[in-house]
Scaffold this motif. Structure first.
Motif, PDB file in Angstrom:
ATOM      1  N   SER A   1      -0.166  -5.403  -2.461  1.00 14.71           N
ATOM      2  CA  SER A   1      -1.429  -5.306  -1.726  1.00 14.71           C
ATOM      3  C   SER A   1      -2.492  -4.768  -2.672  1.00 14.71           C
ATOM      4  CB  SER A   1      -1.273  -4.383  -0.519  1.00 14.71           C
ATOM      5  OG  SER A   1      -2.512  -4.198   0.137  1.00 14.71           O
TER       6      SER A   1
ATOM      7  N   VAL B   1      -6.429  -8.236  -0.351  1.00 15.03           N
ATOM      8  CA  VAL B   1      -5.600  -9.325  -0.866  1.00 15.03           C
ATOM      9  C   VAL B   1      -4.133  -8.926  -0.758  1.00 15.03           C
ATOM     10  CG1 VAL B   1      -5.083 -10.833  -2.814  1.00 15.03           C
ATOM     11  CG2 VAL B   1      -7.419 -10.029  -2.473  1.00 15.03           C
TER      12      VAL B   1
ATOM     13  N   GLN C   1      -0.373 -10.264  -1.871  1.00 12.23           N
ATOM     14  CA  GLN C   1       0.451 -11.242  -2.592  1.00 12.23           C
ATOM     15  C   GLN C   1       1.706 -11.470  -1.767  1.00 12.23           C
ATOM     16  OE1 GLN C   1       1.042 -11.249  -6.994  1.00 12.23           O
ATOM     17  NE2 GLN C   1       3.183 -10.905  -6.470  1.00 12.23           N
TER      18      GLN C   1
ATOM     19  N   THR D   1      -1.145 -16.110  -1.656  1.00 12.19           N
ATOM     20  CA  THR D   1      -1.925 -14.942  -1.272  1.00 12.19           C
ATOM     21  C   THR D   1      -2.446 -15.122   0.144  1.00 12.19           C
ATOM     22  OG1 THR D   1      -3.877 -15.934  -2.293  1.00 12.19           O
ATOM     23  CG2 THR D   1      -2.673 -14.305  -3.591  1.00 12.19           C
TER      24      THR D   1
ATOM     25  N   TYR E   1      -5.995 -13.375   2.020  1.00 15.45           N
ATOM     26  CA  TYR E   1      -7.136 -12.536   1.659  1.00 15.45           C
ATOM     27  C   TYR E   1      -8.169 -12.569   2.775  1.00 15.45           C
ATOM     28  CZ  TYR E   1      -9.726 -16.824   0.747  1.00 15.45           C
ATOM     29  OH  TYR E   1     -10.361 -18.037   0.905  1.00 15.45           O
TER      30      TYR E   1
ATOM     31  N   PRO F   1      -2.813 -15.686  -7.248  1.00 12.23           N
ATOM     32  CA  PRO F   1      -3.768 -14.585  -7.415  1.00 12.23           C
ATOM     33  C   PRO F   1      -4.882 -14.889  -8.410  1.00 12.23           C
ATOM     34  CG  PRO F   1      -1.531 -13.731  -7.317  1.00 12.23           C
ATOM     35  CD  PRO F   1      -1.415 -15.213  -7.356  1.00 12.23           C
TER      36      PRO F   1
ATOM     37  N   TRP G   1      -4.445  -3.920  -7.837  1.00 10.08           N
ATOM     38  CA  TRP G   1      -3.209  -3.794  -7.054  1.00 10.08           C
ATOM     39  C   TRP G   1      -2.856  -2.324  -6.844  1.00 10.08           C
ATOM     40  CZ3 TRP G   1      -2.073  -8.111  -4.799  1.00 10.08           C
ATOM     41  CH2 TRP G   1      -2.282  -9.339  -5.438  1.00 10.08           C
TER      42      TRP G   1
END
Length: 207
Positions: free
Chosen positions: A76, A95, A97, A106, A108, A121, A134
């Motif tokens: 995250s 975002v 992953q 992803t 978002y 990403p 991240w």
């Protein structure tokens, strides 16, 4: 007066005492009370299911939807960009992953309630105009997670199931550089021939 014989006197006394004995109720043994049936044992209370724990920390969070669809959140982060019209208020996009069917993708959006599906990403960073920062561990994520379209219509509602180890992902194929064809060397020009009547001196044309 006639004397009463001793035997007759005893009989008379016995007859006088008989009505009293007959009238007295016979002593009866006390009635025995039947034992009460034993009370049924209380049914054991079913054990409550263990609570679903979040956050998952360094592990991954598994979400599932209808028809066996599963999405595993592995990271995250956030993308912070500056809008020239509002330089003092940076725009923030959340975002996630995720791994779906062994492939990295992803999700978002401006917050966790309006997440859109995305690609790799790196593509999201190029689209949003900033790097993804991240977090070192997963925070407490919403339950369920809603994936929406660009218009805001709900595509899927995914419920949290459990924390698990991050799944293995398929390595993206590396782009192979195209081999360049070897440059063709220009064919040597044929030696110039002298016009008729002229002789070329020896060594004037390199062999």
């Amino acid at each position: 007066m006639r004397a009463v014989r001793p035997g007759a006197a005893g009989l008379l006394l016995a007859l006088l005492a008989a009505p009293a004995a007959l009238s007295a109720p016979a002593a009866q043994p006390p009635a025995q009370t039947a034992p009460a049936p034993p009370e049924p044992a209380p049914e054991p209370t079913p054990a409550a299911a263990p609570p679903v724990e979040q956050p998952c920390g360094a592990r991954a969070a598994r979400y599932e939807g209808g028809k066996g669809f599963a999405m595993v959140v592995t990271r995250s982060g956030q993308v912070r960009t500056t809008n020239p019209l509002r330089p003092l208020t940076p725009e923030v996009n959340e975002v996630l992953q995720v791994v779906i069917a062994g492939k990295v993708a992803t999700a978002y959006g401006p917050d966790f309630s309006t997440l859109r599906r995305g690609t790799a990403p790196a593509t999201i960073e190029a689209m949003l105009g900033g790097p993804i920062h991240w977090q070192p561990a997963l925070p407490t994520l919403p339950d369920p997670i809603a994936i929406v379209t660009e218009e805001g219509a709900t595509l899927a509602q995914l419920a949290f199931r459990a924390c698990e180890d991050p799944p293995a992902v398929k390595a993206a194929p590396k782009p192979q550089a195209k081999k360049k064809a070897p440059a063709k060397r220009a064919a040597p020009k044929p030696a110039e021939k002298a016009p008729p009547g002229f002789s070329v001196p020896q060594g004037a044309i390199a062999e």
